[in-house]
Design a protein around this motif. Structure first.
Motif, PDB file in Angstrom:
ATOM      1  N   ILE A 184      36.951  30.832  34.314  1.00  0.00           N
ATOM      2  CA  ILE A 184      36.506  32.215  34.499  1.00  0.00           C
ATOM      3  C   ILE A 184      35.479  32.622  33.449  1.00  0.00           C
ATOM      4  O   ILE A 184      34.461  33.240  33.770  1.00  0.00           O
ATOM      5  CB  ILE A 184      37.708  33.190  34.547  1.00  0.00           C
ATOM      6  CG1 ILE A 184      37.263  34.558  35.066  1.00  0.00           C
ATOM      7  CG2 ILE A 184      38.388  33.310  33.200  1.00  0.00           C
ATOM      8  CD1 ILE A 184      38.400  35.472  35.449  1.00  0.00           C
ATOM      9  N   THR A 185      35.714  32.252  32.207  1.00  0.00           N
ATOM     10  CA  THR A 185      34.767  32.662  31.156  1.00  0.00           C
ATOM     11  C   THR A 185      33.436  31.941  31.273  1.00  0.00           C
ATOM     12  O   THR A 185      32.397  32.491  30.927  1.00  0.00           O
ATOM     13  CB  THR A 185      35.331  32.442  29.742  1.00  0.00           C
ATOM     14  OG1 THR A 185      36.169  31.308  29.759  1.00  0.00           O
ATOM     15  CG2 THR A 185      36.088  33.647  29.274  1.00  0.00           C
ATOM     16  N   GLU A 186      33.505  30.716  31.755  1.00  0.00           N
ATOM     17  CA  GLU A 186      32.259  29.984  31.988  1.00  0.00           C
ATOM     18  C   GLU A 186      31.345  30.823  32.907  1.00  0.00           C
ATOM     19  O   GLU A 186      30.161  31.021  32.636  1.00  0.00           O
ATOM     20  CB  GLU A 186      32.598  28.665  32.687  1.00  0.00           C
ATOM     21  CG  GLU A 186      31.935  27.436  32.127  1.00  0.00           C
ATOM     22  CD  GLU A 186      32.558  26.171  32.742  1.00  0.00           C
ATOM     23  OE1 GLU A 186      31.847  25.171  32.846  1.00  0.00           O
ATOM     24  OE2 GLU A 186      33.739  26.202  33.129  1.00  0.00           O
ATOM     25  N   LEU A 187      31.939  31.323  33.959  1.00  0.00           N
ATOM     26  CA  LEU A 187      31.151  32.090  34.919  1.00  0.00           C
ATOM     27  C   LEU A 187      30.739  33.446  34.363  1.00  0.00           C
ATOM     28  O   LEU A 187      29.617  33.904  34.599  1.00  0.00           O
ATOM     29  CB  LEU A 187      31.946  32.269  36.216  1.00  0.00           C
ATOM     30  CG  LEU A 187      32.159  30.968  36.992  1.00  0.00           C
ATOM     31  CD1 LEU A 187      32.949  31.217  38.251  1.00  0.00           C
ATOM     32  CD2 LEU A 187      30.815  30.329  37.316  1.00  0.00           C
ATOM     33  N   THR A 188      31.632  34.094  33.630  1.00  0.00           N
ATOM     34  CA  THR A 188      31.252  35.389  33.055  1.00  0.00           C
ATOM     35  C   THR A 188      30.066  35.225  32.122  1.00  0.00           C
ATOM     36  O   THR A 188      29.193  36.085  32.067  1.00  0.00           O
ATOM     37  CB  THR A 188      32.412  36.021  32.261  1.00  0.00           C
ATOM     38  OG1 THR A 188      32.742  35.167  31.163  1.00  0.00           O
ATOM     39  CG2 THR A 188      33.615  36.242  33.139  1.00  0.00           C
ATOM     40  N   ARG A 189      30.047  34.093  31.404  1.00  0.00           N
ATOM     41  CA  ARG A 189      28.916  33.853  30.493  1.00  0.00           C
ATOM     42  C   ARG A 189      27.656  33.589  31.284  1.00  0.00           C
ATOM     43  O   ARG A 189      26.588  34.125  30.980  1.00  0.00           O
ATOM     44  CB  ARG A 189      29.236  32.679  29.567  1.00  0.00           C
ATOM     45  CG  ARG A 189      30.140  33.119  28.439  1.00  0.00           C
ATOM     46  CD  ARG A 189      30.393  32.023  27.417  1.00  0.00           C
ATOM     47  NE  ARG A 189      31.383  32.492  26.432  1.00  0.00           N
ATOM     48  CZ  ARG A 189      32.461  31.821  26.084  1.00  0.00           C
ATOM     49  NH1 ARG A 189      32.717  30.634  26.612  1.00  0.00           N
ATOM     50  NH2 ARG A 189      33.296  32.320  25.179  1.00  0.00           N
TER      51      ARG A 189
END
Lengths: 128, 128
Positions: free
Chosen positions: A7-12
């Motif tokens: 999820i954080t990969e995509l938020t970044r």
DNA sequence: ACTATCGTTGACCTTGACGTAAAAGTCAAA
DNA sequence: TTTGACTTTTACGTCAAGGTCAACGATAGT
């Protein structure tokens, strides 16, 4: 070797928050897989998110975006539904054409603002 | 013979509510004249409202619209302010160009949707 | 005189799209 | 094993852009 995104990969990548992605899932826009409770996003999810964000940028509401996704997932088979869909599509197109014109007008207006600024800068530059 | 528009005249023309126009006045976007307590809108007010609505259509916030109006009313005279303004203008332009691209992509996507609909319609039409 | 229509202010309400904080689980590195 | 970075759910908070409602004034027609 099916790649997964966290999820954080995509938020970044997209400059959004985890809250936003979870919200989109709650709203039924995306359906990432799970390993335990943890969300796993596949390339297809990632592309879908890109399209959602594009819809967002041009001012579509969540409901409208959900509707579009629905149509892609399973286009209506019944005649009346199809006709209804087509007329709604035509409405949207007209709205988008108007918006595009608004943007173009505004862009040329910004040209003028910029020019006015440059003139002003020249005046000031000369004056000092 | 300075023509005046009444508030409802304008709401009808633009398809908005009186609340919206009063809200815009509260927010400092417009400054109609008054006869007693009643608002009187002049052609210049009307044109300004048109521009406000255009800004709204392309997704500008009230604050952004107010800022743009400000710049038109009195462009900054100070060097630093001018440079700041110009960089912010450049940002906006980039944003608008992106938005325009989003719209164009979506328009061609809608072309596809429509075509798919037509195909489907033909199938159904033939089938019956 | 009564009713309609249009105008006013002021106050609270609503909706969409998230933000934020609490409380807790997982997993790797030091 | 403790720290740190990540993850989860639940739940209340926020902000913009108006909607809605109450209570009232001015003016015109019947």
């Amino acid at each position: 070797m099916n790649k997964y995104y966290s999820i954080t990969e995509l938020t970044r990548e997209f400059g959004i928050s985890t809250r936003t992605l979870r919200f989109y899932e709650d709203e039924g826009l995306i359906h990432p897989e799970r390993r335990g409770r943890t969300r796993l996003f596949r390339p297809a999810d990632r592309r879908l998110i890109q399209e959602i964000l594009r819809g967002r940028r041009i001012g579509f509401t969540i409901a409208e975006i959900r509707e579009i996704i629905q149509v892609y997932k399973d286009p209506p088979g019944e005649l009346g539904q199809l006709q209804l869909l087509m007329s709604r599509v035509e409405e949207k197109r007209e709205e988008l054409r108007q918006k595009r014109k608004d943007i173009e007008d505004t862009l040329t207006e910004l040209d003028n603002v910029e020019e006015a600024c440059l003139t002003r800068l020249a005046e000031i530059g000369v004056g000092t």
